[in-house]
Write a protein that holds these residues in place. Structure first.
Motif, PDB file in Angstrom:
ATOM      1  N   LEU A  84     -52.605  -7.453  18.418  1.00  9.84           N
ATOM      2  CA  LEU A  84     -52.461  -8.383  17.955  1.00  9.84           C
ATOM      3  C   LEU A  84     -51.271  -8.401  16.933  1.00  9.84           C
ATOM      4  O   LEU A  84     -51.762  -9.745  16.666  1.00  9.84           O
ATOM      5  N   GLY A  85     -50.561  -7.938  17.051  1.00 11.43           N
ATOM      6  CA  GLY A  85     -49.465  -7.838  16.620  1.00 11.43           C
ATOM      7  C   GLY A  85     -49.820  -7.825  15.242  1.00 11.43           C
ATOM      8  O   GLY A  85     -48.776  -8.063  14.012  1.00 11.43           O
ATOM      9  N   ARG A  86     -50.611  -6.930  14.957  1.00  7.34           N
ATOM     10  CA  ARG A  86     -50.326  -6.378  13.251  1.00  7.34           C
ATOM     11  C   ARG A  86     -50.068  -4.835  13.273  1.00  7.34           C
ATOM     12  O   ARG A  86     -50.663  -3.872  14.033  1.00  7.34           O
ATOM     13  N   GLY A  87     -50.340  -4.243  11.845  1.00  4.39           N
ATOM     14  CA  GLY A  87     -49.872  -2.649  11.613  1.00  4.39           C
ATOM     15  C   GLY A  87     -48.946  -1.869  11.708  1.00  4.39           C
ATOM     16  O   GLY A  87     -48.600  -0.793  12.040  1.00  4.39           O
ATOM     17  N   THR A  88     -47.703  -2.829  12.845  1.00  7.14           N
ATOM     18  CA  THR A  88     -46.780  -1.716  12.696  1.00  7.14           C
ATOM     19  C   THR A  88     -45.281  -3.094  12.791  1.00  7.14           C
ATOM     20  O   THR A  88     -44.090  -2.429  12.697  1.00  7.14           O
ATOM     21  N   GLU A  89     -45.147  -2.921  10.708  1.00  6.48           N
ATOM     22  CA  GLU A  89     -44.598  -3.886  10.162  1.00  6.48           C
ATOM     23  C   GLU A  89     -43.186  -2.699  10.413  1.00  6.48           C
ATOM     24  O   GLU A  89     -43.665  -1.712   9.694  1.00  6.48           O
ATOM     25  N   GLY A  90     -41.919  -2.707  11.348  1.00  4.77           N
ATOM     26  CA  GLY A  90     -41.008  -2.443  10.810  1.00  4.77           C
ATOM     27  C   GLY A  90     -40.481  -0.970  11.557  1.00  4.77           C
ATOM     28  O   GLY A  90     -39.590  -0.229  11.305  1.00  4.77           O
ATOM     29  N   ALA A  91     -41.857  -0.822  12.653  1.00  8.78           N
ATOM     30  CA  ALA A  91     -41.771   0.207  13.141  1.00  8.78           C
ATOM     31  C   ALA A  91     -40.993   0.138  14.693  1.00  8.78           C
ATOM     32  O   ALA A  91     -39.891  -1.022  15.487  1.00  8.78           O
ATOM     33  N   ALA A  92     -40.480   0.758  14.883  1.00  5.08           N
ATOM     34  CA  ALA A  92     -40.038   0.974  16.270  1.00  5.08           C
ATOM     35  C   ALA A  92     -40.124  -0.152  17.337  1.00  5.08           C
ATOM     36  O   ALA A  92     -41.240   0.127  17.782  1.00  5.08           O
ATOM     37  N   SER A  93     -39.272  -0.657  18.187  1.00  8.06           N
ATOM     38  CA  SER A  93     -39.991  -1.067  19.337  1.00  8.06           C
ATOM     39  C   SER A  93     -41.065   0.400  20.663  1.00  8.06           C
ATOM     40  O   SER A  93     -41.774  -0.595  21.221  1.00  8.06           O
ATOM     41  N   SER A  94     -40.750   1.285  20.491  1.00  8.68           N
ATOM     42  CA  SER A  94     -41.126   2.048  21.366  1.00  8.68           C
ATOM     43  C   SER A  94     -42.928   3.000  20.694  1.00  8.68           C
ATOM     44  O   SER A  94     -43.918   3.604  20.997  1.00  8.68           O
ATOM     45  N   PHE A  95     -43.147   1.753  19.710  1.00  4.96           N
ATOM     46  CA  PHE A  95     -44.657   2.364  18.735  1.00  4.96           C
ATOM     47  C   PHE A  95     -45.446   2.667  19.483  1.00  4.96           C
ATOM     48  O   PHE A  95     -46.218   3.325  19.647  1.00  4.96           O
ATOM     49  N   GLY A  96     -45.992   1.747  20.796  1.00  2.00           N
ATOM     50  CA  GLY A  96     -46.894   1.422  21.917  1.00  2.00           C
ATOM     51  C   GLY A  96     -47.061   2.890  22.063  1.00  2.00           C
ATOM     52  O   GLY A  96     -48.390   3.125  22.838  1.00  2.00           O
ATOM     53  N   VAL A  97     -45.664   3.275  23.007  1.00  6.38           N
ATOM     54  CA  VAL A  97     -45.186   4.137  23.887  1.00  6.38           C
ATOM     55  C   VAL A  97     -46.062   5.486  23.246  1.00  6.38           C
ATOM     56  O   VAL A  97     -46.648   6.529  23.674  1.00  6.38           O
TER      57      VAL A  97
END
Length: 387
Positions: A84-97
């Motif tokens: 939903l686009g939350r909880g990853t503030e400032g994280a790298a684009s690879s966070f999901g990986v």
């Protein structure tokens, strides 16, 4: 079907990880096979892949089902939160990986029936979490370096323990560990390796740093499924009643008591909500260590103690992870009434207020202990209320 789910539960997050760089919707999808496995597969379901590594053995037992169910629920909710686009503030684009790689490792270690498969899952989870902690700030980079250093020490300790266990018994299966003496050196290394994950006193500095610096979605899974993986490791590698493990119970109880004091004493001095929750986790894990130490020293009461310990650990897994997700909403949207009300209810349950899940877990512990450790339980409850 059960064998397919056993393989798919850790495999699907691995297969979907490359897609997570661009498509966040695959994160919740990756957790579904593990949830179905926990809900539908019968106890005792297993599969062996002798051609993979040194022979991969997967099995769903009663303890594993509990860990898998509650851990997967947090992974799923956190994945939806990220999608939903939350909880990853400032994280790298690879966070999901990294999120899916850590999920795969956590699920794999839960269903592992041999020490090598468990180690692979534990290492995959721990090292992937480094990518979850990082974000674009100097504090996060420092927290990531400290976390990685402690994680590597833990991995080396666990690897050394595996070599000693195999040399002593010649078997890689967990079912064989309970029937043979566990070398003292292996026990010490296991206490060190998994003690880092559960934040034993002296092995805890990574935890407050990671919890205060990492994106909130990462903290939710770090404080729940990943932290409880250390407890599962102790239960797998040091089964109650195994020759040679009982003498380690009292030292572990002492360290757990120090963990309670450390978490409360430092936690009440904190002002940042994340820091308070971090030291609350150290205190709660201290109590879990005390209960596990008692479990090792009292094999005749192992069944009741084990059930109460698992109930308490699963309650903490669910409530603490949910508190961090709620805190993320509070940080993002401000102190709206429904957010504060939800956080208050969770805090009351964590403090074991009557008619809450926390009270039920505490009552089960007291019944299993039969009056022992009553003063420690009372002090722990007071400390939780203060936090």
């Amino acid at each position: 079907m059960n064998q397919v789910l056993l393989i798919l539960a850790p495999a699907l997050p691995l297969l979907l990880a490359p897609l997570a760089m661009k498509q966040r919707w695959v994160l919740p999808l990756a957790a579904l096979p593990a949830l179905l496995l926990a809900l539908l597969a019968p106890i005792g379901s297993g599969v062996a892949l002798p051609w993979l590594l040194l022979g991969v053995h997967l099995e769903l037992d009663a303890v594993g089902r509990l860990f898998l169910l509650f851990s997967t629920l947090i992974w799923l909710v956190s994945a939806i939160y990220v999608a939903l686009g939350r909880g990853t503030e400032g994280a790298a684009s690879s966070f999901g990986v990294f999120f899916l790689l850590a999920m795969a490792g956590n699920i794999l270690l839960i269903v592992a029936a041999d020490i090598v498969t468990f180690y692979v899952g534990f290492a995959l989870m721990g090292l992937s979490a480094y990518g979850l902690v990082l974000r674009r700030s100097q504090l996060a980079r420092r927290a990531g370096r400290v976390y990685l250093a402690f994680t590597l020490v833990g991995e080396l300790a666990l690897f050394g323990a595996m070599l000693l266990l195999f040399a002593a018994g010649g078997s890689l299966l967990f079912v064989d560990l309970a029937a043979r003496p566990v070398p003292g050196g292996a026990v010490a290394l296991l206490l060190l390796g998994f003690g880092i994950k559960v934040a034993l006193p002296g092995l805890h500095p990574w935890l407050p740093l990671a919890y205060t610096a990492a994106p909130i979605a990462a903290v939710a899974v770090l404080s729940g499924p990943m932290m409880k993986a250390g407890l599962l490791g102790w239960l797998r590698f040091l089964p109650p009643g195994a020759p040679g493990v009982g003498t380690w119970g009292p030292p572990l109880m002492l360290l757990g008591g120090l963990g309670i004091l450390l978490g409360v004493a430092i936690g009440i001095l904190q002002r940042a909500p994340r820091a308070v929750l971090a030291y609350s986790s150290i205190a709660k894990m201290g109590l879990i260590m005390v209960l596990f130490g008692q479990l090792l020293t009292a094999p005749p009461y192992a069944d009741a103690l084990l059930m109460s310990l698992l109930l308490f650990a699963m309650h903490h897994l669910l409530v603490k992870s949910t508190m961090f997700l709620g805190l993320g909403e509070w940080e993002r949207r401000g102190g709206e009434f429904w957010i504060l009300a939800g956080l208050t209810l969770l805090a009351l349950s964590m403090a074991a207020v009557p008619l809450t899940g926390g009270a039920t877990a505490k009552d089960a512990i007291k019944a299993a202990l039969g009056g022992e450790l009553g003063m420690l339980m009372t002090l722990s409850a007071i400390g939780t209320v203060l936090l």
